[in-house]
Motif scaffolding. Structure first.
Motif, PDB file in Angstrom:
ATOM      1  N   GLU A 101       0.981  -1.133   0.058  1.00  0.00           N
ATOM      2  CA  GLU A 101      -0.011  -0.026  -0.001  1.00  0.00           C
ATOM      3  C   GLU A 101       0.894   1.232  -0.171  1.00  0.00           C
ATOM      4  O   GLU A 101       0.510   2.104  -0.805  1.00  0.00           O
ATOM      5  N   ILE A 102       1.963   1.361   0.898  1.00  0.00           N
ATOM      6  CA  ILE A 102       2.554   2.806   1.194  1.00  0.00           C
ATOM      7  C   ILE A 102       3.590   2.649  -0.186  1.00  0.00           C
ATOM      8  O   ILE A 102       4.049   3.810  -0.480  1.00  0.00           O
ATOM      9  N   LEU A 103       3.834   1.694  -0.875  1.00  0.00           N
ATOM     10  CA  LEU A 103       4.820   1.919  -1.907  1.00  0.00           C
ATOM     11  C   LEU A 103       3.963   2.040  -3.253  1.00  0.00           C
ATOM     12  O   LEU A 103       4.589   1.779  -4.421  1.00  0.00           O
ATOM     13  N   HIS A 104       2.576   1.967  -3.073  1.00  0.00           N
ATOM     14  CA  HIS A 104       1.750   2.229  -4.426  1.00  0.00           C
ATOM     15  C   HIS A 104       2.291   3.584  -5.022  1.00  0.00           C
ATOM     16  O   HIS A 104       2.644   4.348  -4.611  1.00  0.00           O
ATOM     17  N   VAL A 105       1.985   3.545  -6.483  1.00  0.00           N
ATOM     18  CA  VAL A 105       2.763   4.701  -7.293  1.00  0.00           C
ATOM     19  C   VAL A 105       1.621   6.129  -7.076  1.00  0.00           C
ATOM     20  O   VAL A 105       2.245   7.190  -7.237  1.00  0.00           O
ATOM     21  N   LYS A 106       0.678   5.827  -6.107  1.00  0.00           N
ATOM     22  CA  LYS A 106      -0.106   6.967  -5.829  1.00  0.00           C
ATOM     23  C   LYS A 106       0.309   7.770  -4.964  1.00  0.00           C
ATOM     24  O   LYS A 106       0.039   9.040  -4.674  1.00  0.00           O
ATOM     25  N   TYR A 107       1.288   7.145  -4.225  1.00  0.00           N
ATOM     26  CA  TYR A 107       2.178   8.108  -2.949  1.00  0.00           C
ATOM     27  C   TYR A 107       3.569   8.546  -3.381  1.00  0.00           C
ATOM     28  O   TYR A 107       4.100   7.820  -4.247  1.00  0.00           O
ATOM     29  N   GLN A 108       3.918   9.485  -3.099  1.00  0.00           N
ATOM     30  CA  GLN A 108       5.307  10.146  -3.456  1.00  0.00           C
ATOM     31  C   GLN A 108       6.299   9.877  -2.442  1.00  0.00           C
ATOM     32  O   GLN A 108       7.096  10.681  -2.017  1.00  0.00           O
ATOM     33  N   LEU A 109       6.330   8.528  -2.162  1.00  0.00           N
ATOM     34  CA  LEU A 109       7.536   8.267  -1.144  1.00  0.00           C
ATOM     35  C   LEU A 109       8.830   7.877  -2.115  1.00  0.00           C
ATOM     36  O   LEU A 109       8.778   7.093  -3.080  1.00  0.00           O
TER      37      LEU A 109
ATOM     38  N   LEU B 169       0.266   0.744 -18.395  1.00  0.00           N
ATOM     39  CA  LEU B 169      -0.981   0.318 -18.448  1.00  0.00           C
ATOM     40  C   LEU B 169      -1.761  -0.706 -17.244  1.00  0.00           C
ATOM     41  O   LEU B 169      -2.668  -0.332 -16.733  1.00  0.00           O
ATOM     42  N   LEU B 170      -0.967  -1.873 -17.282  1.00  0.00           N
ATOM     43  CA  LEU B 170      -1.526  -2.928 -16.243  1.00  0.00           C
ATOM     44  C   LEU B 170      -1.534  -2.468 -14.968  1.00  0.00           C
ATOM     45  O   LEU B 170      -2.287  -2.939 -13.973  1.00  0.00           O
ATOM     46  N   SER B 171      -0.401  -1.457 -14.433  1.00  0.00           N
ATOM     47  CA  SER B 171      -0.162  -1.300 -13.032  1.00  0.00           C
ATOM     48  C   SER B 171      -0.923   0.048 -12.745  1.00  0.00           C
ATOM     49  O   SER B 171      -0.524   0.644 -11.721  1.00  0.00           O
ATOM     50  N   ASP B 172      -1.576   0.688 -13.670  1.00  0.00           N
ATOM     51  CA  ASP B 172      -2.437   1.928 -13.406  1.00  0.00           C
ATOM     52  C   ASP B 172      -1.627   3.159 -13.309  1.00  0.00           C
ATOM     53  O   ASP B 172      -1.929   4.035 -12.818  1.00  0.00           O
ATOM     54  N   VAL B 173      -0.387   2.911 -13.634  1.00  0.00           N
ATOM     55  CA  VAL B 173       0.652   4.174 -13.483  1.00  0.00           C
ATOM     56  C   VAL B 173      -0.093   5.275 -14.380  1.00  0.00           C
ATOM     57  O   VAL B 173      -0.148   6.541 -14.103  1.00  0.00           O
ATOM     58  N   LEU B 174      -0.265   4.871 -15.670  1.00  0.00           N
ATOM     59  CA  LEU B 174      -0.690   5.702 -16.627  1.00  0.00           C
ATOM     60  C   LEU B 174      -2.020   6.497 -16.117  1.00  0.00           C
ATOM     61  O   LEU B 174      -2.364   7.541 -16.269  1.00  0.00           O
ATOM     62  N   PHE B 175      -2.989   5.666 -15.614  1.00  0.00           N
ATOM     63  CA  PHE B 175      -4.235   6.105 -15.458  1.00  0.00           C
ATOM     64  C   PHE B 175      -4.112   7.070 -14.072  1.00  0.00           C
ATOM     65  O   PHE B 175      -4.667   7.999 -14.354  1.00  0.00           O
TER      66      PHE B 175
ATOM     67  N   LEU C 254       4.390  12.870 -16.331  1.00  0.00           N
ATOM     68  CA  LEU C 254       3.779  14.223 -15.948  1.00  0.00           C
ATOM     69  C   LEU C 254       4.677  15.244 -16.597  1.00  0.00           C
ATOM     70  O   LEU C 254       4.564  16.439 -17.015  1.00  0.00           O
ATOM     71  N   THR C 255       6.081  14.871 -16.747  1.00  0.00           N
ATOM     72  CA  THR C 255       6.967  15.854 -17.513  1.00  0.00           C
ATOM     73  C   THR C 255       6.724  16.020 -19.053  1.00  0.00           C
ATOM     74  O   THR C 255       6.597  17.196 -19.200  1.00  0.00           O
ATOM     75  N   HIS C 256       6.370  14.837 -19.567  1.00  0.00           N
ATOM     76  CA  HIS C 256       5.952  15.007 -20.780  1.00  0.00           C
ATOM     77  C   HIS C 256       4.660  15.713 -21.199  1.00  0.00           C
ATOM     78  O   HIS C 256       4.540  16.846 -21.726  1.00  0.00           O
ATOM     79  N   LEU C 257       3.420  15.386 -20.297  1.00  0.00           N
ATOM     80  CA  LEU C 257       2.352  16.138 -20.488  1.00  0.00           C
ATOM     81  C   LEU C 257       2.632  17.601 -20.073  1.00  0.00           C
ATOM     82  O   LEU C 257       1.837  18.420 -20.651  1.00  0.00           O
TER      83      LEU C 257
END
Length: 226
Positions: A12-20, A81-87, A135-138
């Motif tokens: 959970e804490i290493l999920h891509v939605k957290y900025q650790l 795509l599969l790991s929801d990083v792009l999403f 996010l840098t590209h965007l």
């Protein structure tokens, strides 16, 4: 004496939605580095899309058409795509949740977290490298390149082995009949010609995606994508 860190609920804490950020060892380029941006022919794109989007597709379908290095790129995209990083990255709002810090005291050129509209969080960065790259590209696609950044691109282009080939690709990205005849060929470009730069060259290429990718691959990612 040895020390070991234990992370409770690490999934959970290493999920891509957290900025650790947990750093180990020396800095290294992200896997495949700046070569993540590449253009392919239409036929190749169909093969690539089939591999990425079909869950049951196999690497064996690619071996006869692409190198091992290219296959690594496709696997990275499949993982995004599969790991929801792009999403997760696409759910963020430019200049609200992320963007380029315009403060001249801030030396980084990659996207950083924002805490409010046009307000970058101080001394922070995105912990997940793929989130930071996306996010840098965007950010640059949305805000386009400034004059100084464009000038860097053209100076670097003039040092390439075949600048004409690269420039022709840039030109082909837009409708050629909408581009001034004075800059349709690389040999006609004169970087010392102030009027040509201001009125034709920079307005034409400021939001050209291929030029933005060229800037990122030469001046941003090699230095900061680690």
């Amino acid at each position: 004496m040895y020390f070991r860190d234990v992370l409770d609920e690490s999934d959970e804490i290493l999920h891509v939605k957290y900025q650790l950020i947990y750093t180990v060892g020396a800095q290294q380029q992200v896997h495949t580095g700046a070569k993540r941006c590449r253009n392919y022919h239409r036929k190749d794109k169909q093969i690539i899309l089939s591999f990425i989007l079909k869950p049951n597709s196999s690497i064996d379908d690619l071996n006869n058409n692409f190198s091992d290095h290219q296959i690594q790129l496709f696997l990275i995209l499949r993982g995004l795509l599969l790991s929801d990083v792009l999403f997760i990255a696409l759910k963020k709002r430019h200049r609200v949740n992320y963007g380029i810090n315009s403060n001249h005291h801030f030396k980084r050129l990659m996207a950083v977290p924002f805490r409010a509209k046009d307000v970058a969080s101080d001394r922070t960065e995105f912990g997940h490298p793929d989130v930071a790259l996306i996010l840098t590209h965007l950010s640059y696609y949305s805000s386009v390149l400034n004059d100084q950044q464009l000038l860097k691109c053209f100076h670097r282009l003039s040092e390439e082995k075949d600048p004409t080939l690269i420039y022709d690709q840039w030109i082909s990205y837009d409708e050629k009949d909408q581009i001034s005849s004075s800059i349709q060929e690389w040999k006609s470009v004169n970087l010392r010609h102030n009027q040509q730069r201001i009125h034709f060259l920079f307005p034409t290429f400021r939001n050209n995606m291929l030029v933005i990718n060229y800037f990122l691959n030469n001046f941003v990612f090699p230095r900061e994508a680690k």
